[in-house]
Design a protein around this motif. Structure first.
Motif, PDB file in Angstrom:
ATOM      1  N   ILE A   1      -6.303   0.159  -4.281  1.00 14.40           N
ATOM      2  CA  ILE A   1      -7.643   0.545  -4.725  1.00 14.40           C
ATOM      3  C   ILE A   1      -8.491   1.161  -3.617  1.00 14.40           C
ATOM      4  O   ILE A   1      -9.436   1.880  -3.885  1.00 14.40           O
ATOM      5  N   LYS A   2      -8.170   0.865  -2.363  1.00 12.90           N
ATOM      6  CA  LYS A   2      -9.018   1.385  -1.278  1.00 12.90           C
ATOM      7  C   LYS A   2      -8.557   2.768  -0.840  1.00 12.90           C
ATOM      8  O   LYS A   2      -7.370   3.092  -0.933  1.00 12.90           O
ATOM      9  N   ASN A   3      -9.532   3.519  -0.289  1.00 11.43           N
ATOM     10  CA  ASN A   3      -9.205   4.817   0.279  1.00 11.43           C
ATOM     11  C   ASN A   3      -9.352   4.667   1.796  1.00 11.43           C
ATOM     12  O   ASN A   3     -10.471   4.611   2.308  1.00 11.43           O
TER      13      ASN A   3
ATOM     14  N   GLY B   1      -9.478  -7.699  13.254  1.00 14.41           N
ATOM     15  CA  GLY B   1      -9.867  -7.444  14.634  1.00 14.41           C
ATOM     16  C   GLY B   1      -9.233  -6.158  15.150  1.00 14.41           C
ATOM     17  O   GLY B   1      -9.733  -5.531  16.068  1.00 14.41           O
ATOM     18  N   GLY B   2      -8.096  -5.809  14.557  1.00 14.99           N
ATOM     19  CA  GLY B   2      -7.461  -4.544  14.911  1.00 14.99           C
ATOM     20  C   GLY B   2      -6.577  -4.589  16.143  1.00 14.99           C
ATOM     21  O   GLY B   2      -6.313  -3.572  16.770  1.00 14.99           O
ATOM     22  N   ILE B   3      -6.080  -5.794  16.454  1.00 15.67           N
ATOM     23  CA  ILE B   3      -5.136  -5.890  17.574  1.00 15.67           C
ATOM     24  C   ILE B   3      -3.715  -5.819  17.000  1.00 15.67           C
ATOM     25  O   ILE B   3      -3.341  -6.632  16.153  1.00 15.67           O
TER      26      ILE B   3
ATOM     27  N   LYS C   1      -6.442  -0.001  -9.819  1.00 13.60           N
ATOM     28  CA  LYS C   1      -6.465  -1.440  -9.591  1.00 13.60           C
ATOM     29  C   LYS C   1      -5.580  -2.112 -10.643  1.00 13.60           C
ATOM     30  O   LYS C   1      -5.718  -1.830 -11.846  1.00 13.60           O
ATOM     31  N   VAL C   2      -4.706  -2.963 -10.208  1.00 14.68           N
ATOM     32  CA  VAL C   2      -3.908  -3.736 -11.171  1.00 14.68           C
ATOM     33  C   VAL C   2      -4.792  -4.870 -11.679  1.00 14.68           C
ATOM     34  O   VAL C   2      -5.311  -5.665 -10.894  1.00 14.68           O
ATOM     35  N   ILE C   3      -4.971  -4.917 -13.000  1.00 13.56           N
ATOM     36  CA  ILE C   3      -5.896  -5.921 -13.548  1.00 13.56           C
ATOM     37  C   ILE C   3      -5.152  -7.028 -14.282  1.00 13.56           C
ATOM     38  O   ILE C   3      -5.722  -8.078 -14.561  1.00 13.56           O
TER      39      ILE C   3
ATOM     40  N   GLY D   1       3.967  -8.523  -4.774  1.00 13.39           N
ATOM     41  CA  GLY D   1       2.538  -8.824  -4.636  1.00 13.39           C
ATOM     42  C   GLY D   1       2.155  -8.778  -3.165  1.00 13.39           C
ATOM     43  O   GLY D   1       2.590  -9.616  -2.375  1.00 13.39           O
ATOM     44  N   ALA D   2       1.357  -7.777  -2.801  1.00 12.61           N
ATOM     45  CA  ALA D   2       0.907  -7.633  -1.403  1.00 12.61           C
ATOM     46  C   ALA D   2      -0.601  -7.452  -1.443  1.00 12.61           C
ATOM     47  O   ALA D   2      -1.146  -6.518  -0.869  1.00 12.61           O
ATOM     48  N   VAL D   3      -1.271  -8.368  -2.140  1.00 12.70           N
ATOM     49  CA  VAL D   3      -2.702  -8.186  -2.448  1.00 12.70           C
ATOM     50  C   VAL D   3      -3.610  -8.858  -1.431  1.00 12.70           C
ATOM     51  O   VAL D   3      -4.811  -9.005  -1.664  1.00 12.70           O
TER      52      VAL D   3
ATOM     53  N   PHE E   1     -17.882 -10.923   6.435  1.00  6.62           N
ATOM     54  CA  PHE E   1     -17.407 -12.299   6.620  1.00  6.62           C
ATOM     55  C   PHE E   1     -16.090 -12.465   5.829  1.00  6.62           C
ATOM     56  O   PHE E   1     -16.084 -13.090   4.780  1.00  6.62           O
ATOM     57  N   PRO E   2     -15.002 -11.851   6.286  1.00 11.58           N
ATOM     58  CA  PRO E   2     -13.765 -11.917   5.482  1.00 11.58           C
ATOM     59  C   PRO E   2     -13.062 -13.266   5.589  1.00 11.58           C
ATOM     60  O   PRO E   2     -13.279 -14.022   6.541  1.00 11.58           O
ATOM     61  N   SER E   3     -12.199 -13.539   4.612  1.00 12.62           N
ATOM     62  CA  SER E   3     -11.380 -14.760   4.653  1.00 12.62           C
ATOM     63  C   SER E   3     -10.146 -14.518   5.497  1.00 12.62           C
ATOM     64  O   SER E   3      -9.675 -13.386   5.617  1.00 12.62           O
TER      65      SER E   3
HETATM   66  C1  LIG Z   1     -11.481 -11.890  11.224  1.00 11.78           C
HETATM   67  C2  LIG Z   1     -10.042 -11.449  11.148  1.00 11.78           C
HETATM   68  C3  LIG Z   1      -9.469 -10.846  12.247  1.00 11.78           C
HETATM   69  C4  LIG Z   1      -8.140 -10.469  12.202  1.00 11.78           C
HETATM   70  N1  LIG Z   1      -7.619  -9.848  13.294  1.00 11.78           N
HETATM   71  C5  LIG Z   1      -6.337  -9.466  13.294  1.00 11.78           C
HETATM   72  C6  LIG Z   1      -5.796  -8.770  14.406  1.00 11.78           C
HETATM   73  O1  LIG Z   1      -6.503  -8.464  15.378  1.00 11.78           O
HETATM   74  N2  LIG Z   1      -4.480  -8.441  14.378  1.00 11.78           N
HETATM   75  C7  LIG Z   1      -3.690  -8.754  13.314  1.00 11.78           C
HETATM   76  O2  LIG Z   1      -2.483  -8.475  13.373  1.00 11.78           O
HETATM   77  N3  LIG Z   1      -4.176  -9.372  12.218  1.00 11.78           N
HETATM   78  C8  LIG Z   1      -5.489  -9.724  12.172  1.00 11.78           C
HETATM   79  N4  LIG Z   1      -6.011 -10.309  11.057  1.00 11.78           N
HETATM   80  C9  LIG Z   1      -5.148 -10.591   9.905  1.00 11.78           C
HETATM   81  C10 LIG Z   1      -4.807  -9.310   9.126  1.00 11.78           C
HETATM   82  O3  LIG Z   1      -5.993  -8.620   8.808  1.00 11.78           O
HETATM   83  C11 LIG Z   1      -4.062  -9.660   7.831  1.00 11.78           C
HETATM   84  O4  LIG Z   1      -3.103 -10.654   8.094  1.00 11.78           O
HETATM   85  C12 LIG Z   1      -3.350  -8.428   7.254  1.00 11.78           C
HETATM   86  O5  LIG Z   1      -4.300  -7.473   6.871  1.00 11.78           O
HETATM   87  C13 LIG Z   1      -2.524  -8.826   6.035  1.00 11.78           C
HETATM   88  O6  LIG Z   1      -1.974  -7.677   5.457  1.00 11.78           O
HETATM   89  P1  LIG Z   1      -1.647  -7.640   3.893  1.00 11.78           P
HETATM   90  O7  LIG Z   1      -1.066  -6.313   3.624  1.00 11.78           O
HETATM   91  O8  LIG Z   1      -0.928  -8.874   3.509  1.00 11.78           O
HETATM   92  O9  LIG Z   1      -3.083  -7.764   3.163  1.00 11.78           O
HETATM   93  P2  LIG Z   1      -4.316  -6.785   3.217  1.00 11.78           P
HETATM   94  O10 LIG Z   1      -4.403  -6.105   4.518  1.00 11.78           O
HETATM   95  O11 LIG Z   1      -5.476  -7.567   2.756  1.00 11.78           O
HETATM   96  O12 LIG Z   1      -3.957  -5.678   2.126  1.00 11.78           O
HETATM   97  C14 LIG Z   1      -3.994  -5.963   0.746  1.00 11.78           C
HETATM   98  C15 LIG Z   1      -4.224  -4.655  -0.020  1.00 11.78           C
HETATM   99  O13 LIG Z   1      -4.088  -4.895  -1.409  1.00 11.78           O
HETATM  100  C16 LIG Z   1      -5.059  -4.133  -2.102  1.00 11.78           C
HETATM  101  N5  LIG Z   1      -5.253  -4.790  -3.400  1.00 11.78           N
HETATM  102  C17 LIG Z   1      -5.619  -6.088  -3.607  1.00 11.78           C
HETATM  103  N6  LIG Z   1      -5.633  -6.347  -4.918  1.00 11.78           N
HETATM  104  C18 LIG Z   1      -5.265  -5.202  -5.559  1.00 11.78           C
HETATM  105  C19 LIG Z   1      -5.108  -4.853  -6.935  1.00 11.78           C
HETATM  106  N7  LIG Z   1      -5.310  -5.738  -7.912  1.00 11.78           N
HETATM  107  N8  LIG Z   1      -4.737  -3.588  -7.238  1.00 11.78           N
HETATM  108  C20 LIG Z   1      -4.517  -2.671  -6.249  1.00 11.78           C
HETATM  109  N9  LIG Z   1      -4.648  -2.950  -4.930  1.00 11.78           N
HETATM  110  C21 LIG Z   1      -5.020  -4.201  -4.602  1.00 11.78           C
HETATM  111  C22 LIG Z   1      -6.288  -4.202  -1.184  1.00 11.78           C
HETATM  112  O14 LIG Z   1      -7.169  -3.125  -1.429  1.00 11.78           O
HETATM  113  C23 LIG Z   1      -5.639  -4.116   0.185  1.00 11.78           C
HETATM  114  O15 LIG Z   1      -5.547  -2.798   0.664  1.00 11.78           O
HETATM  115  C24 LIG Z   1      -7.363 -10.680  11.042  1.00 11.78           C
HETATM  116  C25 LIG Z   1      -7.945 -11.234   9.911  1.00 11.78           C
HETATM  117  C26 LIG Z   1      -9.284 -11.601   9.951  1.00 11.78           C
HETATM  118  C27 LIG Z   1      -9.934 -12.175   8.728  1.00 11.78           C
END
Ligand SMILES: Cc1cc2nc3c(=O)[nH]c(=O)nc-3n(C[C@H](O)[C@H](O)[C@H](O)COP(=O)(O)OP(=O)(O)OC[C@H]3O[C@@H](n4cnc5c(N)ncnc54)[C@H](O)[C@@H]3O)c2cc1C
Length: 451
Positions: free
Chosen positions: A51-53, A66-68, A155-157, A182-184, A293-295
């Motif tokens: 869903i995000k761009n 944090g982007g590390i 968006k998958v609903i 599921g990578a949500v 304030f993300p989870s």
């Molecule tokens: C404060 C903080 C700091 C962090 N710092 C770091 C760091 O420095 N280095 C690091 O390695 N990790 C860091 N992390 C952790 C990292 O951000 C996550 O572990 C990582 O983004 C997980 O990737 P993911 O693909 O599982 O989920 P996400 O990155 O959350 O991606 C999920 C994607 O699914 C999409 N989505 C969700 N639901 C739907 C739907 N129904 N339909 C379509 N699309 C959907 C979302 O738009 C999103 O793009 C940090 C996290 C936090 C909160």
């Protein structure tokens, strides 16, 4: 896709895979799915729903982080042929600066082949105007499209399970897949869709964190932060750990703790140690930050798989407080390997994918122990002074082992698993040195000469 005589569910020529979420986990799964399909000699179709761009600035394009990108991940990616281009990397982090109430010291650890990268997940903070800048998530998603994935900006609903597949439902379409991934991330509504599909699935436990990005300009960033990640171990209620990470013309502040709230953020920003890091005359409260304030995942999911369904990344298991992108890589790749080399039934994922999650979960249990010890040190001025003194002494050495420095480096940057950190922390030489320093500090305390 067909059931063989042994009722095995496998991916075959023409199989369709639906990936919900195009963050790092979804992209890493897709990348390896195409590699493994090629190895198996089959053609597959992969649809990614996102869903995000990621070419947008601010929240619209960002997956809060944090982007590390940890050194271990930069290394693994380059082995897989994924080289982060210069427009993605905002800084190569070569050191970290430890800030405690007693002082600050820069820690240069053993030189590594691949420096840590600091990145933005989207195109940058709200209002950012950096030209040709690309975010990490957009780069990975582009890579998947180049491999042949189709990205639906939908968006998958909802989703439904049928005997011969799983249907993903968006506002405008219904599409059926042989396998759904599921990578949500930690999106509660999206996780609920999977809970409905797999009743034994329990989403991960989370806590609230804080991120903000401040525009300071290139000169200020270089002068005040350089290529160093600034780590704060201050005794402030509600905050376990704070970090300032330089990125181009911005610096990113990350606060981790127990459900971080606005008061905890203010306490941190108002602390003298933090204020001293910023250029004189710049009041943080006057710079409008891009903030949220993300989870964060602090307890792995249970049963993140079933027949034809598997959850990865934050939706399954992560790495406690660090390197979540690394965990997305590990679980995304492991799910792809299980699906292509073993099968896509519940028992296949149990046999081949679950052990990988279990290993992360065990490591996180060790991580919790390490953070408990670290929070005792954080609250004790005496122990913090001893630790600080050891680090300062190590950094003055031209040769010799940097045991404490490298333990802290790996804890803060995510460059090594927690088990490895614990094993090194229990090294008898390090412990003997620590007890000797505690003894000396207790009976003959000396003033600190700051690093
Ligand atoms: C404060 C903080 C700091 C962090 N710092 C770091 C760091 O420095 N280095 C690091 O390695 N990790 C860091 N992390 C952790 C990292 O951000 C996550 O572990 C990582 O983004 C997980 O990737 P993911 O693909 O599982 O989920 P996400 O990155 O959350 O991606 C999920 C994607 O699914 C999409 N989505 C969700 N639901 C739907 C739907 N129904 N339909 C379509 N699309 C959907 C979302 O738009 C999103 O793009 C940090 C996290 C936090 C909160």
């Amino acid at each position: 896709m067909e059931k063989s005589e042994s009722k095995k569910l496998i991916l075959k020529n023409g199989s369709r895979i639906g990936v919900v979420g195009g963050g790092p986990a979804g992209s890493f799964f897709t990348f390896f799915a195409f590699e493994l399909a090629r190895e198996k000699g089959i053609n597959i179709q992969v649809d990614i729903y996102e869903i995000k761009n990621f070419s947008k600035t601010g929240q619209a394009g960002c997956n809060h982080c944090g982007g590390i990108v940890a050194e271990s991940l930069v290394h693994r990616l380059s082995e897989d042929g994924i080289i982060l281009p210069p427009q993605i990397v905002r800084r190569g982090i070569e050191s970290y600066t430890l800030h405690v109430e007693q002082g600050s010291t820069t820690i240069n650890t053993i030189l590594h082949e691949h420096p840590i990268a600091s990145i933005f997940r989207g195109a940058g903070p709200l209002g950012s105007t950096v030209i040709n800048a690309q975010g990490f998530d957009g780069f990975l998603l582009d890579l998947c499209e180049k491999k042949g994935a189709v990205v639906f900006r939908e968006k998958v609903i909802d989703a439904e399970v049928q005997p011969d597949g799983v249907t993903l439902i968006t506002g405008s379409a219904k599409r059926k897949y042989d396998l759904v991934v599921g990578a949500v991330g930690l999106n509660p509504k999206s996780l609920h869709i999977f809970q409905k599909l797999i009743p034994p699935y329990k989403p991960p436990r989370t806590t609230r964190t804080y991120i903000s990005e401040y525009f300071l300009g290139s000169e200020n960033i270089t002068k005040h932060f350089g290529n160093s990640m600034h780590v704060f171990l201050l005794n402030l209620p509600g905050i376990k750990f704070g970090a300032l990470i330089p990125k181009g013309v911005y610096v990113t502040l990350v606060l981790l703790g127990e459900d971080v709230n606005a008061e905890a953020v203010n306490r941190f920003l108002n602390s003298e140690t933090v204020a001293n890091c910023f250029p004189a005359g710049i009041a943080l409260k006057d710079i409008p930050p891009c903030q949220c304030f993300p989870s964060i995942n602090i307890g792995s999911a249970r049963n993140p798989y079933s027949d034809r369904i598997v959850l990865i990344g934050d939706s399954a298991s992560s790495i406690l407080y660090k390197n979540g992108i690394g965990a997305a890589y590990i679980t995304g790749k492991a799910a792809a390997v299980a699906a292509f080399r073993v099968g896509i039934s519940k028992s296949d994922f149990k046999k081949s994918f679950r052990p990988v999650c279990a290993q992360l979960n065990t490591d996180n249990a060790v991580g919790k122990l390490i953070y408990s010890v670290s929070s005792i040190i954080q609250k004790s001025m005496f122990l913090k002074k001893v630790m600080f003194r050891i680090v300062v002494t190590e950094q003055k050495k031209e040769r010799g082992k940097l045991e404490m420095s490298s333990l802290l480096w790996d804890t803060f940057t995510g460059s090594a698993p927690y088990r490895n950190i614990l094993k090194r922390a229990l090294n008898p030489i390090l412990l003997a040195n620590l007890f000797r320093k505690i003894f000396t500090e207790f009976f003959t305390p000396e003033p600190l000469s700051k690093g």
